[in-house]
Motif scaffolding. Structure first.
Motif, mmCIF file in Angstrom:
data_model
loop_
_atom_site.group_PDB
_atom_site.id
_atom_site.type_symbol
_atom_site.label_atom_id
_atom_site.label_comp_id
_atom_site.label_asym_id
_atom_site.label_seq_id
_atom_site.Cartn_x
_atom_site.Cartn_y
_atom_site.Cartn_z
ATOM 1 N N LYS A 24 -21.592 57.240 -37.709
ATOM 2 C CA LYS A 24 -22.266 56.735 -39.167
ATOM 3 C C LYS A 24 -24.053 57.728 -38.951
ATOM 4 O O LYS A 24 -24.147 57.534 -38.802
ATOM 5 N N THR A 25 -23.407 57.790 -40.662
ATOM 6 C CA THR A 25 -24.378 58.950 -40.904
ATOM 7 C C THR A 25 -25.342 58.402 -42.073
ATOM 8 O O THR A 25 -23.916 57.995 -43.184
ATOM 9 N N THR A 26 -26.169 57.296 -42.110
ATOM 10 C CA THR A 26 -27.208 56.795 -43.507
ATOM 11 C C THR A 26 -28.029 57.357 -43.922
ATOM 12 O O THR A 26 -29.014 57.553 -42.903
ATOM 13 N N LYS A 69 -31.622 56.526 -46.166
ATOM 14 C CA LYS A 69 -32.062 55.273 -46.778
ATOM 15 C C LYS A 69 -33.779 55.331 -47.653
ATOM 16 O O LYS A 69 -34.114 56.003 -46.816
ATOM 17 N N THR A 126 -24.012 55.480 -47.038
ATOM 18 C CA THR A 126 -23.864 55.320 -45.308
ATOM 19 C C THR A 126 -22.155 56.036 -45.182
ATOM 20 O O THR A 126 -21.258 55.297 -45.713
ATOM 21 N N THR A 144 -29.456 52.108 -49.316
ATOM 22 C CA THR A 144 -28.888 52.995 -48.626
ATOM 23 C C THR A 144 -27.298 53.643 -48.804
ATOM 24 O O THR A 144 -26.908 52.604 -49.456
ATOM 25 N N GLU A 186 -18.829 58.116 -42.792
ATOM 26 C CA GLU A 186 -18.167 58.067 -41.292
ATOM 27 C C GLU A 186 -17.953 59.738 -41.718
ATOM 28 O O GLU A 186 -16.732 60.299 -41.872
ATOM 29 N N SER A 236 -28.152 58.627 -37.453
ATOM 30 C CA SER A 236 -27.035 58.969 -37.320
ATOM 31 C C SER A 236 -26.563 58.468 -36.573
ATOM 32 O O SER A 236 -27.287 59.022 -35.205
#
Length: 407
Positions: free
Chosen positions: A398-400, A402, A340, A338, A342, A394
């Protein structure tokens, strides 16, 4: 595309129609053969009834016992007549072996006609013929009335034809649905290809216009250096775009895993994050990583490094000053990576679209940063090559991204 749809439609329609036609013909053939066999069996049974006839001078004499037996025989399935003949094929007597039938006069006329044809046995087309017969010269004629069978066969044929045309109408509907379902991926690919060409043309048009305009201006004023600077800048933009397009084309080719080898994914991810420390520091973004040691993966190391670069570059460019980027690598049932950040999130409902070619959520910002929306499309193809899945989400600022590598 319409030509392809028409070809698929015709092929499916012909296959289903051929199958339906075979069933239709088989069904009617079986029914016809059953009725034909029944009539033939009746003729054979009736022809085996033996009797003796003598025609001495002065009158007709017969064996009463045997002829009485013949007259007592009854056929339940159909109407049967026995026409007794003398040695000169003259009609002696007409016996009806059923409880119904036509008059003796009509049977007599029919027997005369049959005698004149001299056929030993005749079973005509059961769809049209009314009578079948077996002729034993100088002895008898067995006549079977197959009008009921003919009527039944015609009704069966008409009913099956109606069913056939009804099924054909259903087949047309089913064929259209199957054609749309089969050609849907091709249509989507075709539309994406057209969109790709349109987007690529649009991206190339702007720098080309600037280069042409700057070249014209430079020709008019050779001492002005800014036109050369513009040409170089736009040429660099075009070069980067073409390089990205070539990379995307390569990543979409047939997935070749011949250069894959077992490698230490943990060290590779750690190395990639260290490469971005300087860029993160310049933007005032902190890097937090949680990388489980000694995770191994059958992979193309160069492609995985490229995947990490795309994800980290994307995270940096969408991070706010003073925020942090988190990189995690864990192995449980599957290997999960992952990244991530901000800051600016993915618009709701567009989590899948961001992996499409030339996708841009912010047109002006991407253009200023020389970004063409190809990076995440390349990342998705790299994941597919490694039989991995990539997704984005999102929430809470936060945007992740994966990536799941299946074990």
């Amino acid at each position: 595309m319409n030509k392809l749809k028409n070809q698929v439609f015709v092929v499916i329609f012909l296959i289903l129609t051929l199958f339906t036609t075979i069933v239709f013909c088989t069904f009617n053939t079986i029914i016809y053969k059953q009725q034909f066999s029944m009539i033939e069996r009746t003729l054979n049974q009736a022809s085996k009834m033996h009797f003796r006839m003598d025609m001495p001078p002065g009158g007709f004499n017969r064996d009463n016992t045997e002829n009485d037996d013949i007259e007592d025989i009854r056929f339940m399935e159909t109407t049967v007549y026995t026409v007794l003949l003398d040695s000169d094929d003259r009609i002696v007597k007409i016996i009806n072996h059923s409880d119904n039938g036509v008059s003796d006069e009509e049977i007599e006329d029919l027997a005369v006609t049959m005698i004149s044809q001299s056929y030993q046995k005749s079973i005509g087309n059961l769809y049209f013929s009314t009578y079948s017969y077996s002729y034993n010269e100088g002895s008898s004629i067995v006549i079977v009335d197959n009008s009921e069978q003919s009527s039944m066969l015609r009704l069966t044929l008409m009913f099956s034809l109606l069913m056939y045309f009804l099924i054909e109408a259903i087949i047309i509907v089913i064929t259209k649905m199957l054609t749309l379902w089969i050609t849907k991926p091709v249509a989507e690919s075709f539309d994406k290809q057209k969109q790709f060409i349109a987007d690529a043309s649009h991206e190339l048009k702007t720098p080309l216009s600037v280069i042409i305009a700057s070249a014209d201006a430079l020709e008019s004023n050779p001492t002005e250096k800014k036109w050369l600077s513009n040409i170089k800048s736009e040429s660099d933009r075009m070069n980067r775009l073409i390089a990205d397009l070539l990379e995307l084309a390569k990543s979409e080719e047939v997935k070749d895993t011949s250069d894959f080898a077992i490698g230490n994914l943990s060290k590779l991810v750690e190395k990639s994050t260290l490469t971005f420390e300087g860029i993160l520091f310049e933007k005032g973004v902190m890097l937090n990583d949680d990388i489980q040691e000694n995770i191994e993966l059958n992979m193309n190391e160069f492609k995985i490094q490229q995947l990490m670069s795309i994800l980290l570059d994307n995270a940096v460019k969408h991070s706010e000053n003073g925020s942090s980027v988190e990189v995690t690598l864990k192995k449980d049932k599957d290997i999960i990576l992952t990244v991530t950040n901000e800051g600016e999130g993915i618009p709701k409902g567009e989590e899948e679209k961001i992996f499409e070619r030339f996708y841009r959520a912010d047109e002006s910002r991407n253009r200023n940063e020389n970004r063409y929306g190809l990076g995440l499309a390349i990342a998705k193809n790299i994941c597919q090559t490694h039989k991995a899945t990539i997704s984005a989400k999102s929430e809470n600022g936060k945007t992740t991204f994966k990536v799941v590598f299946k074990n």
